[in-house]
Design a protein around this motif. Structure first.
Motif, short mmCIF file in Angstrom:
data_model
loop_
_atom_site.label_atom_id
_atom_site.label_comp_id
_atom_site.label_asym_id
_atom_site.label_seq_id
_atom_site.Cartn_x
_atom_site.Cartn_y
_atom_site.Cartn_z
N GLU A 188 43.04 33.37 45.84
CA GLU A 188 44.37 33.18 45.29
C GLU A 188 45.34 32.71 46.37
O GLU A 188 46.19 31.86 46.11
N ASP A 227 34.78 42.59 38.51
CA ASP A 227 35.80 42.00 37.64
C ASP A 227 37.19 42.25 38.20
O ASP A 227 37.37 42.92 39.22
N SER A 228 38.20 41.71 37.51
CA SER A 228 39.54 41.72 38.10
C SER A 228 40.10 43.14 38.19
O SER A 228 40.86 43.44 39.10
N PHE A 259 42.04 38.93 47.85
CA PHE A 259 42.58 37.83 47.06
C PHE A 259 42.65 36.55 47.89
O PHE A 259 43.58 35.78 47.75
N GLU A 281 39.53 32.37 36.27
CA GLU A 281 40.76 33.17 36.39
C GLU A 281 41.26 33.25 37.83
O GLU A 281 42.37 33.70 38.07
N ARG A 282 40.45 32.84 38.78
CA ARG A 282 40.88 32.90 40.18
C ARG A 282 41.12 31.52 40.77
O ARG A 282 41.45 31.40 41.93
N MET A 294 46.46 33.44 38.81
CA MET A 294 46.11 33.39 40.24
C MET A 294 47.30 32.92 41.05
O MET A 294 47.45 33.29 42.21
N ARG A 319 38.78 44.64 41.31
CA ARG A 319 39.37 43.92 42.45
C ARG A 319 40.78 44.43 42.72
O ARG A 319 41.15 44.69 43.85
N TRP A 320 41.57 44.61 41.64
CA TRP A 320 42.93 45.12 41.83
C TRP A 320 42.91 46.55 42.36
O TRP A 320 43.71 46.91 43.22
#
Lengths: 565, 111
Positions: free
Chosen positions: A44, A378-379, A41, A90-91, A520, A382-383
């Motif tokens: 972010e 995608d997120s 991240f 989104e980031r 973010m 990533r998470w």
């Protein structure tokens, strides 16, 4: 491997290997794991560390944003070798522009931010942001880059050894898949170490193996050097475009010719690039097609995969071209799988460029390294990678603690703490709680060092290391248990303070960032709160812990455990 | 959403696998489980895991799909492991809840 020369089985020798190599590099690996996990991240983190950007709410369409970007670039970005436009997404809450002036090589920095809603330029503070943590996780700091890479690379190699020997050593990990026996001292630490290792085993193998692959040009340069001259040449050869149609062949030949001419010019100027560029002919000006309409067309063909960035080469000249890049990939097995489209920016015609072909080895390399870097994912993934990274960090930490816990009975029998044992205790505290405290100090310094100050990013980094050093000194002068408790308490306070600090020093308050859907920013604050709560929980857990009551009864059991382990 | 559904099915699958392991049966059930039923649990667990993997491959491709699948299994295993540690008797209840959540999500997705 035994000093007393007794026979030992392969499992015991592996156990020896696992314990001592891991201890030697455990602290470094912990630091690499922690900062590396945060790097998933890093965008972010950088956004959080540039609170000026928080005012930009991403609620406008990409066409609108592209309009703003082009307006700015036409006014302030000429002449240019290339423009790069990254949309708010989104980031990232703001539009980000890069301008490469003629004669400039590739470089980092120099980003220009535009408010996504109004198109006004935002002057953000100068900071390394998440980039510092990212660089630290494979290059360390304060030493030549190549040394840092070697050190981390060797640690990665040992990590790989530790994983494989760990699987063999802890033979019961698969049988004990779901087993966790809490409040049983050493047994519990071993269970926790096993659980975090086994549950995320595919992640651990992927991240270590790809870590080695990413540094392979440094570890094993011989084959590349002898066959291709240098590692760079090797990668260039590997990604050489292969033509499929006569049109592609023509384009490629044209491009090669152009490159050769430019190179020749560079050589004539004696390698001085500034002079070389002055000799370069100025291209005739030409108006570009409506890029906004073009982006609309591109977006339609990509459906729900948003355009991430647009690159305009040689804008407003007869040779202008424009390339659109999408955000996500559909497969991690192909380097060319993130959709992209290139157009002639004057005529608006699609340029069908030759692309490198894929191969099995390239596919494997792409798969593991892209997962390592969370590239094009995608997120959700990533998470998952981030959370797996946290499990990995906990695995290293629990292993380090296990080393100490396992030797407590011996130390008690001895009656005093040997220097080595004390050293491991101190370094454990410094790493496990000291590093999160140092990270928190880094974030806090970011908000307290005046935004206008020149050269402020080295100061932030100094605060990071000074905080870490103070943690080391604190752990060294305080007794073992109070040192843990105090550092856990400090870490908890600092992380819980972060969301408050954010909105007191110009950032978007948590409730506002959630209201505007700026995840973010909100997720940084939320993760800080969760970390703070975890530190509080650990604090109370340790505070209530009174040591194992019945020592005599424990003895035979502990031995049995040692034999198993 | 899809990831949450995947996590739900992984929890059910791993719970079934745990139910098939003799060392956990004492904690989970009050009655003795026959060897035949243990085997059934095991098969059911693997079938659900395999099916979810196939579904992921179908919708997201082999590389992305299986990466997400492995990631979700990691945290489903963590959940099942913690549940077995602290509330083994509630495993069946938890599975009912997870199944209902899965069903609701499925309905929402299909609408």
């Amino acid at each position: 491997m035994r000093v007393d020369g007794k026979n030992e089985g392969p499992r015991q020798s592996m156990s020896w290997l696992h314990t001592w190599t891991s201890l030697l590099l455990g602290w470094l690996l912990y630091a690499v794991f922690l900062t590396g996990t945060l790097s998933f991240f890093q965008n972010e983190i950088t956004v959080w560390m540039k609170p000026e950007l928080h005012q930009s709410v991403n609620s406008t369409s990409q066409q609108q944003q592209l309009g703003y970007a082009l307006q700015y670039l036409q006014q302030n970005g000429q002449p240019a070798e290339s423009w790069n436009i990254r949309f708010a997404n989104e980031r990232q809450p703001a539009i980000m522009l890069n301008i490469r002036k003629p004669g400039e090589g590739r470089r980092r920095g120099g980003e220009i931010y535009l408010d996504a809603q109004t198109g006004q330029e935002i002057k953000a503070r100068e900071t390394r942001g998440g980039g510092f943590l990212y660089r630290f996780h494979f290059e360390l700091y304060g030493m030549p880059r190549i040394w840092g890479r070697w050190i981390v690379g060797i640690a990665t190699l040992f990590m790989f050894v530790a994983i494989i020997s760990g699987i063999i050593t802890h033979k019961k990990i698969f049988k004990d898949f779901f087993t966790f026996r809490p409040a049983k001292g050493q047994r519990s630490w071993l269970d926790a170490h096993n659980a975090t290792a086994v549950f995320a085993l595919p992640f651990h193998i992927m991240i270590t193996f790809s870590g080695l692959l990413l540094l392979m040009f440094m570890f094993m340069p011989w084959a590349m050097n002898s066959h291709y001259g240098s590692g760079q040449n090797f990668y260039q050869m590997l990604n050489e475009p292969v033509t499929k149609t006569p049109e592609q062949a023509r384009l490629l030949a044209e491009q090669k010719q152009k490159e050769a001419v430019e190179e020749g010019r560079g050589n004539r100027a004696g390698g001085r690039r500034g002079e070389a560029e002055q000799v370069a002919p100025v291209l005739a000006a030409a108006p570009m097609v409506n890029l906004v309409a073009l982006s609309h067309y591109v977006q339609q063909s990509w459906e729900d995969n948003p355009i991430a960035s647009i690159r305009v080469n040689k804008p407003n000249t007869v040779e202008a071209d424009v390339q659109f890049n999408a955000t996500r990939t559909t497969t991690l097995l192909d380097r060319e799988s993130i959709p992209s489209m290139k157009f002639n920016a004057v005529t608006g015609q699609l340029i069908d460029e030759a692309k490198p072909v894929n191969s099995t080895s390239k596919a494997i390399y792409t798969l593991v390294t892209w997962l390592h870097m969370a590239h094009g994912v995608d997120s959700v993934l990533r998470w998952l990678l981030f959370l797996s990274g946290i499990l990995g960090t906990m695995m290293v930490a629990s292993g380090l603690i296990l080393w100490v816990v396992k030797r407590i009975p011996d130390v008690q029998k001895l009656g005093y703490k040997p220097f080595g044992h004390r050293l491991v205790e101190v370094l454990n505290i410094t790493a496990i709680t000291g590093l999160p405290i140092a990270c928190a100090a880094y974030f806090i310094a970011n908000r307290f060092i005046p935004a206008q100050l020149a050269e402020r990013s080295p100061l932030e980094i100094n605060v990071f290391f000074i905080a870490w050093l103070l943690c080391l000194i604190h752990a060294a002068i305080r007794a073992h248990r109070p040192a843990w408790l105090e550092q856990l308490a400090l870490a908890a306070v600092l992380f819980l303070f972060m969301p408050i600090l954010n909105f007191l020093t110009g950032g978007q308050a948590l409730w506002m960032s959630i209201y505007h859907g700026q995840w973010m920013i909100a997720s940084f604050d939320l993760v800080c709160i969760i970390l703070g709560l975890i530190f509080i929980y650990s604090y109370y857990k340790l505070k209530r812990y009174q040591g194992l009551a019945v020592k005599q009864k424990k003895q035979p059991k502990a031995q049995a455990v040692q034999e198993q382990a | 959403m899809a990831a949450l559904m995947l996590w739900c099915s992984a929890v059910v699958a791993l719970s079934a696998l745990a139910c098939g392991m003799s060392k956990h049966q004492r904690d989970i059930f009050t009655a003795q489980i026959s060897a035949q039923n243990s085997r059934r649990f095991e098969i059911a667990g693997w079938v659900v895991l395999l099916l979810s993997a196939l579904v992921m491959i179908y919708f997201k491709g082999a590389s992305v799909g299986l990466s997400e699948w492995l990631g979700c299994i990691t945290f489903a295993a963590l959940a099942v492991g913690l549940l077995l540690t602290y509330h083994p008797k509630k495993l069946l209840q938890a599975n009912v809840i997870v199944t209902v959540v899965f069903g609701l999500l499925l309905i929402v997705t299909l609408i």
